[in-house]
Design a protein around this motif. Structure first.
Motif, PDB file in Angstrom:
ATOM      1  N   ALA A 141     -10.583   1.192   3.522  1.00 34.48           N
ATOM      2  CA  ALA A 141      -9.211   1.640   3.738  1.00 34.48           C
ATOM      3  C   ALA A 141      -8.292   1.155   2.625  1.00 34.48           C
ATOM      4  N   LEU A 142      -7.272   1.951   2.368  1.00 35.89           N
ATOM      5  CA  LEU A 142      -6.127   1.486   1.608  1.00 35.89           C
ATOM      6  C   LEU A 142      -5.155   0.916   2.634  1.00 35.89           C
ATOM      7  N   VAL A 143      -4.787  -0.336   2.478  1.00 36.59           N
ATOM      8  CA  VAL A 143      -3.869  -1.001   3.403  1.00 36.59           C
ATOM      9  C   VAL A 143      -2.525  -1.173   2.715  1.00 36.59           C
ATOM     10  N   SER A 144      -1.451  -0.829   3.412  1.00 37.05           N
ATOM     11  CA  SER A 144      -0.106  -0.943   2.849  1.00 37.05           C
ATOM     12  C   SER A 144       0.732  -1.883   3.709  1.00 37.05           C
ATOM     13  N   LEU A 172      -5.348  -2.967  -1.446  1.00 39.26           N
ATOM     14  CA  LEU A 172      -4.055  -3.327  -0.876  1.00 39.26           C
ATOM     15  C   LEU A 172      -2.914  -2.781  -1.719  1.00 39.26           C
ATOM     16  N   HIS A 173      -2.041  -2.026  -1.061  1.00 36.90           N
ATOM     17  CA  HIS A 173      -0.783  -1.593  -1.658  1.00 36.90           C
ATOM     18  C   HIS A 173       0.342  -2.443  -1.083  1.00 36.90           C
ATOM     19  N   ALA A 188      -0.844 -11.114  -9.382  1.00 35.79           N
ATOM     20  CA  ALA A 188      -2.166 -11.706  -9.180  1.00 35.79           C
ATOM     21  C   ALA A 188      -2.183 -12.607  -7.952  1.00 35.79           C
ATOM     22  N   LYS A 189      -1.105 -13.355  -7.738  1.00 41.37           N
ATOM     23  CA  LYS A 189      -1.047 -14.261  -6.592  1.00 41.37           C
ATOM     24  C   LYS A 189      -0.937 -13.499  -5.274  1.00 41.37           C
ATOM     25  N   THR A 190      -0.300 -12.344  -5.293  1.00 41.95           N
ATOM     26  CA  THR A 190      -0.211 -11.553  -4.059  1.00 41.95           C
ATOM     27  C   THR A 190      -1.561 -10.954  -3.700  1.00 41.95           C
ATOM     28  N   GLY A 191      -2.397 -10.687  -4.697  1.00 45.16           N
ATOM     29  CA  GLY A 191      -3.665 -10.012  -4.445  1.00 45.16           C
ATOM     30  C   GLY A 191      -3.537  -8.512  -4.333  1.00 45.16           C
ATOM     31  N   ALA A 192      -2.357  -7.974  -4.674  1.00 46.33           N
ATOM     32  CA  ALA A 192      -2.128  -6.537  -4.557  1.00 46.33           C
ATOM     33  C   ALA A 192      -2.928  -5.766  -5.594  1.00 46.33           C
TER      34      ALA A 192
END
Length: 385
Positions: A141-144, A172-173, A188-192
């Protein structure tokens, strides 16, 4: 507009001086940025300088920044099937939090039967266990999930969300439009895997936004086809003046952020202390980390439309929630997702501050609220007498 006070910064911000100068200078450029002559190269230079500024603001490289016409287009561009990271599987469905902006809840290019919603807690934070449940043993899945909610200001546990999503082979969006410029943001820290931004939330002009991709993300299909602009990721002659101003606003916002965050937090405490002098005031999401400039509140019996008009007559601009829906007489979908009854959700008022907000503005806002609340409480006493 005379001696008015602006408390609707989450809807849009005033144009920063740096952005205004960039617009003015860039409007004189005669060249098309796709042209190879000197005039075209000059226009291209302004765009690429802005791209570098936006990339630096979120901790990525310029190549990963795609300019759009705004946050809504950036979200629509991001929300698409077949995205993948490196050699991983392509996403087949969309999972969004229940408190997302309308441009995300619309689902982008996913069909309604390909979408599911993640619940949130009464404090307005994503339920991580429910997210795990929706991803377990299911197609990728793409998760937003937004970084910070535009109504309550609640900051989401994005790093934890990213860990859960990536463990399930998803992408992840992150809609960072409301958080950008208010809290530190490192992609990078968000992991997006995909991040969306908007210029007019940080002192840039309306009508300019960006989608930022992380390294290794592929499969992005353009919404607009035609020319090869933005590395064929978004066709159309670039809005050079708007993009230049976006870059200038991003640089200015990042330079001011270390001091501004603490200052706004102090004003928020002052504001909410004053609001709580009214009996039974609810300040939403006050038990979790929030943006330092955002306060969403209500009191039983309050009608948001009446309050917004009352504040306006007192010379103060406030909102009844998201600017995209504040003209509609309907409850906040964010507060309903948090479990509040429609009568409460319909009465929420949002106060949001920015770089020109001062103690005197907070005091004037509280003075107007005391008069409004006094009239409300008088009416309630008459009705119960």
């Amino acid at each position: 507009m005379g001696n008015r006070v602006y408390f609707d910064w989450n809807a849009t911000t005033p144009l920063r001086d740096e952005a205004r100068r960039a617009v003015s200078d860039a409007l004189y450029l005669p060249g098309n940025a796709s042209s190879v002559h000197a005039e075209g190269r000059e226009a291209r230079k302004w765009i690429e300088n802005a791209r570098a500024a936006v990339a630096k603001a979120v901790g990525t490289v310029p190549l990963n920044v795609v300019f759009t016409s705004g946050g809504t287009e950036a979200n629509a561009l991001a929300l698409a099937p077949n995205l993948r990271r490196d050699a991983g599987p392509a996403v087949e469905r969309l999972v969004v939090s229940a408190i997302e902006h309308a441009s995300v809840l619309s689902g982008g290019r996913f069909l309604p039967n390909q979408m599911e919603k993640v619940r949130v807690t009464p404090a307005g934070v994503v339920e991580l266990d429910h997210l795990r449940e929706l991803l377990r043993d299911r197609p990728p899945a793409l998760v937003s999930v937004m970084l910070a909610n535009n109504e309550t200001g609640a900051i989401q546990p994005i790093a934890e969300v990213a860990e859960i999503v990536h463990a399930a082979a998803g992408l992840l969006h992150v809609d960072a439009i409301q958080a950008f410029g208010k809290i530190a943001l490192d992609m990078a820290k968000t992991g997006a895997d995909l991040l969306t931004l908007s210029a007019h939330k940080i002192g840039g002009p309306k009508g300019v936004g960006a989608l930022v991709l992380s390294e290794g993300v592929s499969g992005l299909e353009p919404l607009l086809r035609g020319g090869g602009q933005e590395l064929s990721r978004r066709a159309g002659t670039e809005n050079v003046a708007g993009i230049a101003a976006f870059g200038a606003a991003a640089a200015a916002a990042m330079a001011a952020l270390p001091a501004e965050g603490g200052r706004l937090g102090t004003l928020q405490e002052r504001l909410e202390h004053g609001l709580r002098m009214t009996p039974d005031v609810i300040v939403f999401s006050d038990s979790v980390e929030r943006l330092p400039n955002t306060t969403l509140f209500t009191v039983s019996g309050l009608k948001a439309e009446t309050a917004v008009i009352g504040f306006d007559l007192a010379g103060i601009a406030v909102s009844s929630g998201s600017a995209c829906s504040s003209g509609k007489v309907q409850p906040s979908h964010v507060l309903e997702a948090m479990g509040f009854e429609p009568d409460i959700a319909r009465g929420a008022v949002r106060l949001s501050m920015g770089w020109s907000t001062r103690d005197a503005d907070v005091d004037r806002c509280l003075e107007a609220w005391r008069k409004l609340a006094g009239n409300l409480l008088k009416g309630q006493r008459r009705n119960t007498a």
